[in-house]
Motif scaffolding. Structure first.
Motif, short mmCIF file in Angstrom:
data_model
loop_
_atom_site.label_atom_id
_atom_site.label_comp_id
_atom_site.label_asym_id
_atom_site.label_seq_id
_atom_site.Cartn_x
_atom_site.Cartn_y
_atom_site.Cartn_z
N ALA A 40 56.17 22.65 36.26
CA ALA A 40 55.41 21.49 36.33
C ALA A 40 56.12 20.40 36.87
CB ALA A 40 55.52 20.99 34.81
N ASN A 41 57.71 20.31 37.11
CA ASN A 41 58.32 19.50 37.86
C ASN A 41 58.23 19.57 39.50
OD1 ASN A 41 59.65 17.42 36.13
ND2 ASN A 41 60.08 19.29 35.12
N LEU A 61 55.53 8.36 38.44
CA LEU A 61 55.25 9.47 37.58
C LEU A 61 56.42 9.77 36.55
CD1 LEU A 61 53.65 12.09 37.36
CD2 LEU A 61 54.74 13.09 39.13
N PHE A 62 57.64 9.88 36.92
CA PHE A 62 58.49 10.06 36.12
C PHE A 62 58.73 9.04 34.90
CE2 PHE A 62 61.43 11.90 39.67
CZ PHE A 62 60.53 12.95 39.70
N VAL A 147 50.16 14.00 36.06
CA VAL A 147 50.72 13.70 34.42
C VAL A 147 50.10 14.74 33.57
CG1 VAL A 147 50.22 12.08 32.47
CG2 VAL A 147 50.77 11.20 34.95
N ALA A 148 48.80 15.16 33.76
CA ALA A 148 48.28 16.33 32.95
C ALA A 148 49.04 17.46 32.92
CB ALA A 148 46.90 16.49 33.37
N VAL A 149 49.71 17.82 34.12
CA VAL A 149 50.27 18.92 34.31
C VAL A 149 51.74 18.83 33.25
CG1 VAL A 149 51.73 20.50 35.88
CG2 VAL A 149 49.55 19.58 36.50
N LEU A 150 52.48 17.73 33.60
CA LEU A 150 53.69 17.54 32.66
C LEU A 150 53.39 17.48 31.24
CD1 LEU A 150 55.22 14.66 35.13
CD2 LEU A 150 56.10 16.94 34.50
N PHE A 151 52.32 16.91 30.94
CA PHE A 151 51.87 16.83 29.44
C PHE A 151 51.36 18.18 28.88
CE2 PHE A 151 48.55 16.64 26.18
CZ PHE A 151 49.17 15.56 25.36
N LYS A 215 66.29 15.35 39.24
CA LYS A 215 65.26 15.36 37.96
C LYS A 215 65.20 16.50 37.30
CE LYS A 215 61.55 14.28 35.70
NZ LYS A 215 60.43 15.38 34.99
N ILE A 216 64.86 17.66 38.02
CA ILE A 216 64.73 19.01 37.47
C ILE A 216 65.90 19.56 37.06
CG2 ILE A 216 64.10 21.47 38.28
CD1 ILE A 216 62.05 20.44 40.37
#
Length: 231
Positions: A40-41, A61-62, A147-151, A215-216
């Motif tokens: 996702a990241n 996004l973050f 955002v949907a993917v991270l969700f 971040k990852i």
């Protein structure tokens, strides 16, 4: 293990066999949500390479992911050991307090992200009016799908680790309420400091990719620590 005993296991041996099998299953499942988190990241990498994202789009996004994190921590508190009636008394106070405190923390954080890195089109006058420009940023930069993917990644972790593996049975409500702050503060101090450096360089692609990699790495370390099986 039962076959190796050559006889029916005693009650103590049966408990040990079940415990070992449970631990083995948990260890086998642990990397799944971690790999999904990494996948996702990687979406921001596509954004940088093919969609022309700059440092502001990444940080926006973050920041939006922080909102997602807050939602799932509210769900975690709601689902924490539902059979414990006394715990519901604590939830009546702690969940509204978390919503207010984390919401205020996230709003102020978003204000700095939008004020420091966004252009005048997305500027905000105070932390309490950050959602409206955030929706415009998401539309202009195509952030809704990321955002949907991270969700979805956080949803999988919630369902797989927290509910399926039974983490909800052994969490402490106060510790659970404090958990997202440790992740968010450590992550975004590094991200914002890195973002300032990337902005100073003019948002070159290589610097943006380094920022995503940082971040990852921080996210993955926090994830594995949070969902590690206690010894």
């Amino acid at each position: 293990m039962r076959a190796e005993l050559g006889r029916a296991p005693s009650p103590f041996e049966e408990r040990m066999i079940r415990e070992v099998a449970s631990r083995a299953a948990q260890e086998a499942e642990k990397p799944v949500s971690a790999w999904i988190l990494v996948a996702a990241n990687l979406v921001p990498v596509i954004g940088v390479l093919f969609w022309g994202w700059n440092v502001f789009a990444l940080l926006a996004l973050f920041w939006m992911e922080n909102v997602v994190v807050g939602v799932f921590f509210i769900l975690r508190m709601l689902c924490a050991d539902p059979a414990d009636r006394a715990l519901w008394v604590g939830k009546l106070f702690m969940i509204p307090f978390f919503c207010f405190h984390y919401g205020m923390f996230t709003a102020v954080h978003g204000f700095f992200v939008f004020h420091l890195f966004g252009d005048k089109k997305y500027d905000v006058v105070d932390p309490w009016h950050v959602l409206e420009p955030a929706t415009r940023v998401a539309s202009d930069y195509g952030l809704w799908i990321p955002v949907a993917v991270l969700f979805a990644s956080h949803a999988f972790s919630f369902l797989s680790n927290y509910l399926w593996r039974g983490e909800y049975r052994r969490v402490q409500l106060a510790r659970l309420m404090a958990s997202p702050y440790a992740r968010v503060v450590a992550l975004h101090i590094a991200i914002i400091l890195g973002g300032i450096g990337v902005a100073a360089l003019g948002s070159p692609v290589w610097a943006l990719l380094v920022l995503v990699a940082v971040k990852i790495a921080i996210d993955l370390k926090a994830h594995l620590k949070e969902h590690s099986v206690p010894s």
